[in-house]
Scaffold this active site. Structure first.
Site, PDB file in Angstrom:
ATOM      1  N   LYS A 118       0.817  -1.211   0.000  1.00 50.86           N
ATOM      2  CA  LYS A 118       0.000   0.000   0.000  1.00 50.86           C
ATOM      3  C   LYS A 118       0.856   1.268   0.000  1.00 50.86           C
ATOM      4  CE  LYS A 118      -4.134  -1.947   2.148  1.00 50.86           C
ATOM      5  NZ  LYS A 118      -5.109  -1.847   3.256  1.00 50.86           N
ATOM      6  N   LYS A 201      -5.602  -9.081  -7.521  1.00 50.10           N
ATOM      7  CA  LYS A 201      -6.784  -9.225  -6.682  1.00 50.10           C
ATOM      8  C   LYS A 201      -7.880  -8.260  -7.135  1.00 50.10           C
ATOM      9  CE  LYS A 201      -8.240  -8.626  -1.857  1.00 50.10           C
ATOM     10  NZ  LYS A 201      -7.818  -8.179  -0.518  1.00 50.10           N
ATOM     11  N   LYS A 204     -11.523  -2.710  -4.825  1.00 50.91           N
ATOM     12  CA  LYS A 204     -12.492  -1.620  -4.827  1.00 50.91           C
ATOM     13  C   LYS A 204     -11.960  -0.412  -5.576  1.00 50.91           C
ATOM     14  CE  LYS A 204     -13.451  -2.987  -0.033  1.00 50.91           C
ATOM     15  NZ  LYS A 204     -13.417  -2.538   1.362  1.00 50.91           N
TER      16      LYS A 204
END
Length: 339
Positions: A118, A201, A204
């Site tokens: 991240k 993956k 969102k």
């Protein structure tokens, strides 16, 4: 140090940021419902304090928190049978999180791959909260002496850290107070992948809406996305092993298996040799059958925000009844005066 028998209790949570996807449903919520229906004491949380480890618009955060709660309920979580609440209404999470910040070691935190992913090259500009995220997650779990945590494959490392923190706390203070929680990672589609790139993956925050199934998508949109999902030219093979180097194909097979409550092996046995022109419409029909009613119920619930808030508030009351004595005993063990 004597062994303590901990009663089975499930805890898990979802972060309210960016909207719910099929990955959240198959990797988490669907299994939450199965846990509840199996009769295990279950607690399900909207982890809004984790969401603010990166900046959130306050209005959007409130909406997203309600949407996750609506997703839980629409999927089958019964707020009377399970405890459903949002994390920030139970202050004991943050209090135990600080104690665990003092138990966890920097070396452990530096090994957390999700922070590295991240933060990327801008690690120095990230919040301290994002770095300490796994310690708060440990507090979320151990505050309730949870014994089992249904998680996707990508969260396994965080549950392993939770075990390390529990073990070190117990060792340092000569107690057997916190359980060594077990991650529950089973069944197909514990990690749902991108419909446009099977090596990534489903997210969102992906660039294109076509790469994910949103829990609020209507029937036509769900069908369209599956029919346009990326695949390779070859038909489905006769064995699961033959899907090893075909990530997009394997992803669609796993999704079909999870939605139909079966296994990937069974899907291949039934559809081996089929072309994508046959399999993808069948998957689309199955997905619409399972997901469209959930989306409809979510929209109905979102039109009643006061009712969602009432449910979350009542769940928080029930959660605090469990959390308060556990935190109080933790303070006592650590040596903090409670006048």
């Amino acid at each position: 140090m004597t062994e303590t028998a901990f009663a089975p209790r499930v805890f898990s949570g979802i972060k309210p940021s960016g909207g719910l996807t099929l990955g959240n449903y198959l990797g988490a919520i669907k299994r939450f419902v199965e846990s509840q229906n199996a009769g295990t004491e279950s607690m399900f949380c909207v982890v809004d304090m984790h969401a603010i480890t990166v900046w959130q618009d306050p209005v959007e955060l409130r909406r997203a928190t309600r949407e996750v709660a609506a997703g839980y309920i629409a999927s089958g979580i019964d707020p009377e049978r399970a405890i459903l609440f949002n994390q920030s209404q139970v202050s004991q999470h943050a209090e135990l999180g600080w104690i665990f910040n003092c138990v966890a070691r920097l070396g452990w935190m530096n090994r957390m791959t999700q922070f590295k992913e991240k933060a990327g090259k801008n690690a120095e500009k990230q919040s301290l909260g994002l770095y300490a995220y796994p310690s708060l997650m440990a507090a979320d779990i151990l505050l309730y002496h949870a014994t089992h945590v249904p998680v996707g494959e990508d969260q396994k490392q965080h549950v392993e850290l939770t075990r390390d923190i529990a073990a070190k706390f117990n060792h340092d203070y000569g107690v057997d107070f916190f359980p060594l929680t077990s991650p529950v990672i089973d069944g197909p589609a514990t990690r749902v992948m991108n419909l446009r790139d099977g090596t990534k993956k489903m997210s969102k925050s992906g660039e294109s809406d076509m790469e994910r199934i949103n829990m609020t998508d209507d029937a036509d949109t769900i069908a369209k996305k599956f029919k346009k999902a990326r695949t390779d030219p070859a038909p489905l093979p006769e064995t699961l092993e033959a899907l090893k180097d075909r990530p997009e194909a394997r992803n669609l097979v796993d999704i079909y298996a999870a939605l139909s409550d079966t296994t990937a092996e069974t899907v291949i046995a039934e559809h081996g040799g089929a072309g994508w022109g046959q399999f993808k419409p069948a998957l689309a029909d199955l997905a619409v059958e399972r997901l469209a009613p959930i989306a409809t119920e979510m929209r109905r619930l979102m039109d009643e925000p006061a009712e969602i808030d009432r449910i979350l508030g009542r769940g928080a009351e029930r959660a605090r009844e469990i959390a308060a004595p556990i935190l109080s005993r933790t303070y006592e063990i650590v040596g903090l005066i409670r006048s």
